[in-house]
Enzyme design. Structure first.
Site, PDB file in Angstrom:
ATOM      1  N   HIS A 160       6.203   6.741  -9.763  1.00  0.00           N
ATOM      2  CA  HIS A 160       5.977   5.268 -10.170  1.00  0.00           C
ATOM      3  C   HIS A 160       6.340   5.133 -11.655  1.00  0.00           C
ATOM      4  O   HIS A 160       6.281   3.951 -12.172  1.00  0.00           O
ATOM      5  CB  HIS A 160       4.317   5.196 -10.359  1.00  0.00           C
ATOM      6  CG  HIS A 160       3.795   5.348  -8.995  1.00  0.00           C
ATOM      7  ND1 HIS A 160       3.796   4.625  -7.969  1.00  0.00           N
ATOM      8  CD2 HIS A 160       2.599   6.217  -8.411  1.00  0.00           C
ATOM      9  CE1 HIS A 160       3.139   4.930  -7.034  1.00  0.00           C
ATOM     10  NE2 HIS A 160       2.269   5.890  -7.525  1.00  0.00           N
ATOM     11  N   ASP A 196       5.515   9.693  -0.006  1.00  0.00           N
ATOM     12  CA  ASP A 196       4.086   9.861  -0.572  1.00  0.00           C
ATOM     13  C   ASP A 196       3.328   8.533  -0.244  1.00  0.00           C
ATOM     14  O   ASP A 196       4.097   7.518   0.432  1.00  0.00           O
ATOM     15  CB  ASP A 196       4.423   9.516  -2.306  1.00  0.00           C
ATOM     16  CG  ASP A 196       2.988   9.763  -2.842  1.00  0.00           C
ATOM     17  OD1 ASP A 196       2.790  10.633  -3.347  1.00  0.00           O
ATOM     18  OD2 ASP A 196       2.400   8.617  -3.030  1.00  0.00           O
ATOM     19  N   HIS A 198       1.755   6.266  -1.383  1.00  0.00           N
ATOM     20  CA  HIS A 198       2.109   5.104  -2.567  1.00  0.00           C
ATOM     21  C   HIS A 198       3.643   4.748  -2.558  1.00  0.00           C
ATOM     22  O   HIS A 198       4.602   5.502  -2.567  1.00  0.00           O
ATOM     23  CB  HIS A 198       1.591   5.334  -3.823  1.00  0.00           C
ATOM     24  CG  HIS A 198       0.109   5.548  -3.779  1.00  0.00           C
ATOM     25  ND1 HIS A 198      -0.323   6.920  -3.759  1.00  0.00           N
ATOM     26  CD2 HIS A 198      -1.191   4.740  -3.843  1.00  0.00           C
ATOM     27  CE1 HIS A 198      -1.495   7.007  -3.678  1.00  0.00           C
ATOM     28  NE2 HIS A 198      -2.210   5.682  -3.656  1.00  0.00           N
ATOM     29  N   ASP A 285      -0.414  12.591   0.273  1.00  0.00           N
ATOM     30  CA  ASP A 285      -1.705  11.765   0.331  1.00  0.00           C
ATOM     31  C   ASP A 285      -1.647  10.706   1.573  1.00  0.00           C
ATOM     32  O   ASP A 285      -2.658  10.159   1.480  1.00  0.00           O
ATOM     33  CB  ASP A 285      -1.805  11.010  -1.018  1.00  0.00           C
ATOM     34  CG  ASP A 285      -0.512  10.606  -1.690  1.00  0.00           C
ATOM     35  OD1 ASP A 285       0.573  10.721  -0.927  1.00  0.00           O
ATOM     36  OD2 ASP A 285      -0.562   9.850  -2.601  1.00  0.00           O
TER      37      ASP A 285
HETATM   38  C1  OKP Z   1       0.005   8.265  -7.640  1.00  0.00           C
HETATM   39  B1  OKP Z   1       0.990   8.823  -6.600  1.00  0.00           B
HETATM   40  C2  OKP Z   1      -7.811   4.871  -8.186  1.00  0.00           C
HETATM   41  C3  OKP Z   1      -6.839   3.915  -7.762  1.00  0.00           C
HETATM   42  C4  OKP Z   1      -5.470   4.630  -7.365  1.00  0.00           C
HETATM   43  C5  OKP Z   1      -3.495   4.850  -8.801  1.00  0.00           C
HETATM   44  C6  OKP Z   1      -2.634   5.626  -7.714  1.00  0.00           C
HETATM   45  C7  OKP Z   1      -1.485   6.441  -8.180  1.00  0.00           C
HETATM   46  C8  OKP Z   1      -1.067   7.394  -7.134  1.00  0.00           C
HETATM   47  N1  OKP Z   1      -8.295   4.714  -9.410  1.00  0.00           N
HETATM   48  N2  OKP Z   1      -4.869   4.849  -8.923  1.00  0.00           N
HETATM   49  O1  OKP Z   1       1.801   8.024  -5.651  1.00  0.00           O
HETATM   50  O2  OKP Z   1       0.189   9.630  -5.782  1.00  0.00           O
HETATM   51 ZN    ZN Z   2       0.613   8.722  -3.940  1.00  0.00          ZN
END
Ligand code: OKP
Ligand code: ZN
Length: 342
Positions: A160, A196, A198, A285
């Site tokens: 990110h 991932d 996200h 994840d």
């Molecule tokens: C990082 B990686 C919870 C909401 C999610 C950010 C997620 C970041 C993911 N407070 N906040 O891509 O696993």
């Molecule tokens: Zn993630």
């Protein structure tokens, strides 16, 4: 395969993030790596390499020097003003507020280098992120030297992070730093496949105008998932980079059948591209039990993921990203690596 451990993985030790309006313990914490190390040991894989130090230069190939300087110094500045808690940004110079970016005020400065609020900075943040980038570089250098594969076992994650700002638990974009290092050391083209949950917004943005790095990301549809503002299918790259970024947003509840069909499409793109190296942003994840995501992959499904990635046949570097179901994280990661663990 070689496995490189970020020896400073526990130095990033944030207390809390806001989740659904509530302060909760950080999902992204050192127990994730503790568990992966434990699983590796249980499977007779106890030799972990230490990262070599390639210095700041390969980091500055990707990140703006003002941003790197911010990461290096902000904790001391924060302490000097009498603060003791973790740093969390809470105001951002979004369009309309941008007229006066007051860099002399710490809260304004912090917000101008951040895009989300769940990413605490504390005393160990810089060392942890720096050593994580060195771990990624070490893994990449092993593969450049002829290893068939390597894994950077590290946190905090990186995909990110943009050239000039942090967020989503990420400070330095480890995979972008490693990819650029490969190109500086003889490669003509590299492919980055982000599995991932996200969208890898930082990696996409860093290489958005380049055709020597193919960036592909499978992820939860940003219309309902972090990071919301990026990751749609129409983001295809621009200028020289047009056609060299591909997003595969998938609906909430996606199961392994749909996810794996999509993975095979992405693998086809990588084969057509003709990369020298493949870099995998490895988040687990996508697991059915993940506390902040909602795909439906099982621990056994990751064995097939390993086969499919291995079938591409490229020298491959895996860089750890997310995965927050700590109990099964070790086995899930181990299974993705399984075909490479020779
Ligand atoms: C990082 B990686 C919870 C909401 C999610 C950010 C997620 C970041 C993911 N407070 N906040 O891509 O696993
Ligand atoms: Zn993630």
């Amino acid at each position: 395969m070689k496995i490189v451990l970020n020896t400073e993985y526990a130095s990033q030790n944030g207390k809390n993030e806001i989740h659904l309006g509530e302060l909760v313990p950080c999902f992204e914490n050192h127990t994730r790596i503790d568990k992966i190390i434990e699983t590796l040991q249980q499977n007779d894989w106890s030799h972990l390499e230490k990262p070599n130090d390639f210095g700041l230069a390969p980091i500055l190939e990707i990140h703006e020097s003002s941003y790197v300087n911010f990461l290096k110094t902000i904790w001391q500045e924060w302490l000097a003003e009498g603060n003791t808690n973790d740093i969390l940004p809470y105001i951002w110079p979004i369009p309309g507020l941008k007229r006066n970016i007051a860099h002399n005020n710490l809260n304004a400065k912090i917000g101008s280098f951040a895009f989300s609020n769940g990413t605490p900075i504390m005393a160990g943040t810089w060392l942890s992120a720096y050593t994580g980038a060195q771990s990624a570089l070490t893994a990449m250098s092993q593969v450049i030297a002829g290893e068939k594969s390597a894994f950077s076992l590290s946190r905090p994650p990186g995909h990110h992070a943009h050239a000039g700002f942090y967020g989503g638990y990420c400070f330095l974009n480890n995979i972008a730093i490693a990819a650029q290092f490969a190109l500086k050391n003889g490669a003509n083209k590299v492919a980055i496949l982000d599995i991932d949950y996200h969208h890898g917004n930082g990696t996409q943005d860093i290489f958005y105008q380049r055709k020597d790095v193919l960036t592909l990301s499978l992820h939860g549809d940003p219309s309902t998932n972090f990071p919301y503002f990026t990751g749609k299918i129409d983001e295809i790259g621009e200028h020289d980079g047009e056609g060299y970024n591909k997003n595969y947003p998938l609906p909430d509840g996606t199961d392994f059948h749909l996810w794996h069909n999509t993975l095979e499409q992405a693998c086809g793109e990588i084969t057509n591209f003709g990369a020298d190296y493949l870099l995998i942003a490895l988040g687990v994840d996508t697991f059915e039990g993940d506390p902040i995501s909602n795909f439906k992959l099982t621990t056994d499904d990751y064995l097939q993921v390993s086969k499919t990635i291995n079938a591409i046949g490229l020298p491959t570097v895996f860089i750890l990203e997310g995965g927050y179901s700590v109990g099964p994280i070790g086995k899930n990661v181990f299974n993705v690596l399984s075909e490479f663990m020779v």
